[in-house]
Design an enzyme around this catalytic site. Structure first.
Site, mmCIF file in Angstrom:
data_model
loop_
_atom_site.group_PDB
_atom_site.id
_atom_site.type_symbol
_atom_site.label_atom_id
_atom_site.label_comp_id
_atom_site.label_asym_id
_atom_site.label_seq_id
_atom_site.Cartn_x
_atom_site.Cartn_y
_atom_site.Cartn_z
ATOM 1 N N LEU A 43 17.514 46.591 56.412
ATOM 2 C CA LEU A 43 17.805 45.915 57.670
ATOM 3 C C LEU A 43 19.308 46.052 57.862
ATOM 4 O O LEU A 43 20.085 45.673 56.977
ATOM 5 C CB LEU A 43 17.376 44.444 57.594
ATOM 6 C CG LEU A 43 17.271 43.658 58.874
ATOM 7 C CD1 LEU A 43 16.341 44.312 59.883
ATOM 8 C CD2 LEU A 43 16.791 42.240 58.590
ATOM 9 N N ASP A 44 19.716 46.629 58.968
ATOM 10 C CA ASP A 44 21.129 46.909 59.202
ATOM 11 C C ASP A 44 21.985 45.657 59.055
ATOM 12 O O ASP A 44 21.518 44.538 59.281
ATOM 13 C CB ASP A 44 21.341 47.484 60.602
ATOM 14 C CG ASP A 44 20.622 48.797 60.809
ATOM 15 O OD1 ASP A 44 20.547 49.583 59.848
ATOM 16 O OD2 ASP A 44 20.141 49.027 61.927
ATOM 17 N N ARG A 45 23.254 45.884 58.746
ATOM 18 C CA ARG A 45 24.199 44.784 58.580
ATOM 19 C C ARG A 45 24.279 43.920 59.840
ATOM 20 O O ARG A 45 24.412 42.703 59.766
ATOM 21 C CB ARG A 45 25.577 45.372 58.242
ATOM 22 C CG ARG A 45 26.630 44.364 57.979
ATOM 23 C CD ARG A 45 27.895 45.049 57.483
ATOM 24 N NE ARG A 45 28.973 44.084 57.453
ATOM 25 C CZ ARG A 45 30.193 44.345 57.854
ATOM 26 N NH1 ARG A 45 30.514 45.537 58.306
ATOM 27 N NH2 ARG A 45 31.111 43.418 57.798
#
Length: 179
Positions: A43-45
């Protein structure tokens, strides 16, 4: 073991920040002190919501590998007022640089009752925004963001709400529970 984590905005979906020469960034080790578990997917930052952690390699593969087509549902705040034609494009699948996406389930929703994001999403009085619920069965890098941008709806906030039958419902940001 399977852990459901509500990953906050700004946290990397890994346990170390190797290769960052600047100031340290928040990682999963700041939130979960359980040894031997690893993220099943990423899950992207700059995305929030459900991240599954497990110590079972076979389960990790069944969750993360695209061949299993595990549905992932996102609540997405987009800039603009989505027209039916744009939503239909998403439902059919769009052509991204790395190839066409599978069709997505997409519907407009009322603004969800979510936790406040830190920092807050920028608000522009002259530009409308809307919320969509988008379910995909693959998980390419930044896929939902790229799909919405492709149809002229830049993503302002992205929250992964569920993966298969697992949901982030009832979990505050930074909190986790065993499934």
């Amino acid at each position: 073991m399977l852990i459901l984590l509500n990953k906050p905005f700004g946290v990397l979906s890994q346990f170390t920040d190797a290769g960052n020469a600047g100031s340290p960034r928040a990682t999963l080790s700041d939130l979960v002190a359980v040894k031997g578990v690893y993220p099943a997917g990423r899950l992207d930052r700059d995305s929030e919501g459900l991240l599954l952690l497990t110590d079972d390699g076979r389960l990790q593969a069944r969750i993360a590998h695209p061949k299993f087509r595990k549905p992932k549902t996102y609540l997405v705040q987009v800039e603009g007022d989505p027209e039916d034609a744009s939503l239909d494009q998403l439902r059919r699948g769009v052509a991204l640089k790395d190839g066409p996406t599978r069709p997505a389930e997409v519907r407009r929703i009322d603004p969800p009752d979510l936790w406040p994001r830190v920092p807050p999403v920028r608000y522009r009085k002259s530009v409308p925004d809307a919320w969509l619920e988008i379910t995909i069965t693959e998980g390419r890098n930044r896929q939902v963001r790229r799909m919405t941008a492709h149809v002229g709806l830049p993503c302002l906030r992205l929250v992964r709400w569920s993966i298969g039958d697992w949901s982030v419902s009832g979990l505050e940001p930074g909190c986790w529970r065993e499934a």
